[in-house]
Write an enzyme that holds these catalytic residues in place. Structure first.
Site, PDB file in Angstrom:
ATOM      1  CE  LYS A 189      -3.585  -2.164   2.905  1.00  0.00           C
ATOM      2  NZ  LYS A 189      -4.949  -1.782   3.265  1.00  0.00           N
ATOM      3  CE  LYS A 200      -3.897  -8.610   1.902  1.00  0.00           C
ATOM      4  NZ  LYS A 200      -4.356  -7.443   1.099  1.00  0.00           N
ATOM      5  CG  ASP A 222      -4.841  -2.619  -0.930  1.00  0.00           C
ATOM      6  OD1 ASP A 222      -5.265  -3.189   0.091  1.00  0.00           O
ATOM      7  OD2 ASP A 222      -5.404  -1.634  -1.438  1.00  0.00           O
ATOM      8  CG  HIS A 226      -9.334  -9.302   0.049  1.00  0.00           C
ATOM      9  ND1 HIS A 226     -10.467  -8.519   0.028  1.00  0.00           N
ATOM     10  CD2 HIS A 226      -8.408  -8.602   0.759  1.00  0.00           C
ATOM     11  CE1 HIS A 226     -10.250  -7.401   0.689  1.00  0.00           C
ATOM     12  NE2 HIS A 226      -9.004  -7.423   1.140  1.00  0.00           N
TER      13      HIS A 226
END
Length: 377
Positions: A145, A170, A172, A261
């Site tokens: 991020k 990972k 975002d 997610h």
């Protein structure tokens, strides 16, 4: 009624457990209506064939009061009604009745014959831990991020995080293929950066790019990610569909761990009188669809899940189910470094702790070291 000479089902049934919001006077009628709605969706009095009544329409196995105005309903459906497709299995369990108020799917059980058609998680809890060197502590995860940084900037961040001892880095979930951060260069540079960090410090960090994409591009992005050295995939099944994720998990040419997610799924479980129980949505469905770990908003963060709901979710991810591997719960959503001990006590070793923005408050390297030390302790 007429008998159908063409219909001869096996008699094997799967079961679904629902919670109903209904008065005592209407509970039995609602239970029977669900059996019909989820199978024939046709006025039963107009069905002349006895075989359809006996073999196809769902069967009420139990109807028990839980509290005033609330009942637990167990329905058995013929396995043939589910076919051999995850899409139809989910439709059978909670298709039309998802539109009705006061019905919540809280559990399901598959008989061995039907369960055998699902490979489920390729790695699961133990396999994913092994991919990361199987540390004695929970696995540690973070996200790249914020949105707006270039591929090179995100790669530099991935390198620093990998050097800091984070196990899983990972994308975002909002990073896809934007004009300011194209998919191919981002994934290539980040995979190279993490591989370089691993070589330098003997680590086992894995980079998981977000391959959530339009239907025609999903597999191509996953294949590209594997080709450039990604260590896993991030998928949003609420956006692409559970069966699309299953297709990636079952693809032997990919063979990568999948982290699910929860984007776009929150409304499915937000109303306690309807939708899907947390353990079903994030646990059982993700396991059927091949996820190896499931991200969810933990209690105590910036979302509204309770400790009880999180316990039920962990149970769905880990309890024996259809012969499928258990998967790792990934509590997230505003987790902080000063809560690692509390999270450890609640979730135990078999979890992935995901901290995002809080790692960046101050010195990133020092915060990574603090994260590792707290999880090890």
């Amino acid at each position: 009624m007429q008998d159908s000479t063409r219909l001869a089902l096996s008699g094997e049934r799967l079961t679904a457990t629902y919670h109903l919001r209904a008065s005592a006077a209407e509970a039995e009628a609602r239970a029977r209506a669900i059996c019909v709605e989820q199978t024939v969706e046709f006025p039963p009095e107009l069905i002349a064939e006895t075989a359809i009544h006996d073999q196809v329409i769902g069967e009420v196995r139990a109807l028990r009061p839980l509290a005033p105005g609330r009942f637990e309903l167990v329905v058995a459906y013929p396995v043939e009604a589910a076919g051999a497709e995850l899409t139809q299995l989910i439709n059978l369990l909670f298709g039309n009745i998802s539109i009705q108020p006061g019905v919540r799917l809280v559990d399901l059980e598959l008989p061995p014959g039907l369960a055998a058609g699902y490979r489920g998680p390729r790695f699961g809890r133990e396999g994913l831990r092994a991919c990361c060197g199987d540390p004695a502590r929970p696995l540690l995860c973070t996200a790249l991020k914020p949105m707006g940084r270039s591929p090179a900037e995100l790669a530099e961040l991935a390198y620093r995080l990998a050097r800091g001892g984070i196990d899983l880095i990972k994308d975002d979930h909002g990073l896809t293929d934007q004009s300011f951060c194209r998919f191919e260069p981002r994934v290539r540079l980040c995979a190279e950066a993490v591989a370089r960090a691993n070589r330098e410090c003997g680590g086992h960090t894995r980079y998981l790019p977000n391959v959530t994409a339009p239907a025609g591009e999903l597999r191509a992005r996953a294949q590209l990610a594997r080709a450039v050295g990604a260590g896993g995939l991030l998928v949003c099944p609420g956006l692409v569909g559970f069966d699309a994720m299953r297709a990636l998990a079952d693809d032997d040419t990919l063979g990568l761990p999948i982290l699910a997610h929860p984007a776009f799924q929150g409304a499915h479980c937000a109303n306690s009188d309807g939708g899907l129980a947390h353990g079903v949505l994030y646990g059982l469905f993700n396991r059927l669809a091949g996820a190896d770990a499931t991200i969810f908003p933990s209690w105590g963060g910036r979302f509204a899940y309770t400790a009880e709901e999180c316990r039920a979710l962990v149970a769905g991810a880990s309890r024996p189910f259809a012969g499928l591997r258990p998967i790792l719960p990934v509590p997230a959503g505003g987790m902080r470094l000063d809560r690692v001990g509390e999270l450890l006590e609640f979730y135990g070793r078999d979890a992935i702790l995901l901290i995002g923005g809080d790692l960046h408050r101050g010195d990133l390297s020092a915060n990574c070291a603090r994260f590792v030390a707290a999880a090890t302790a």
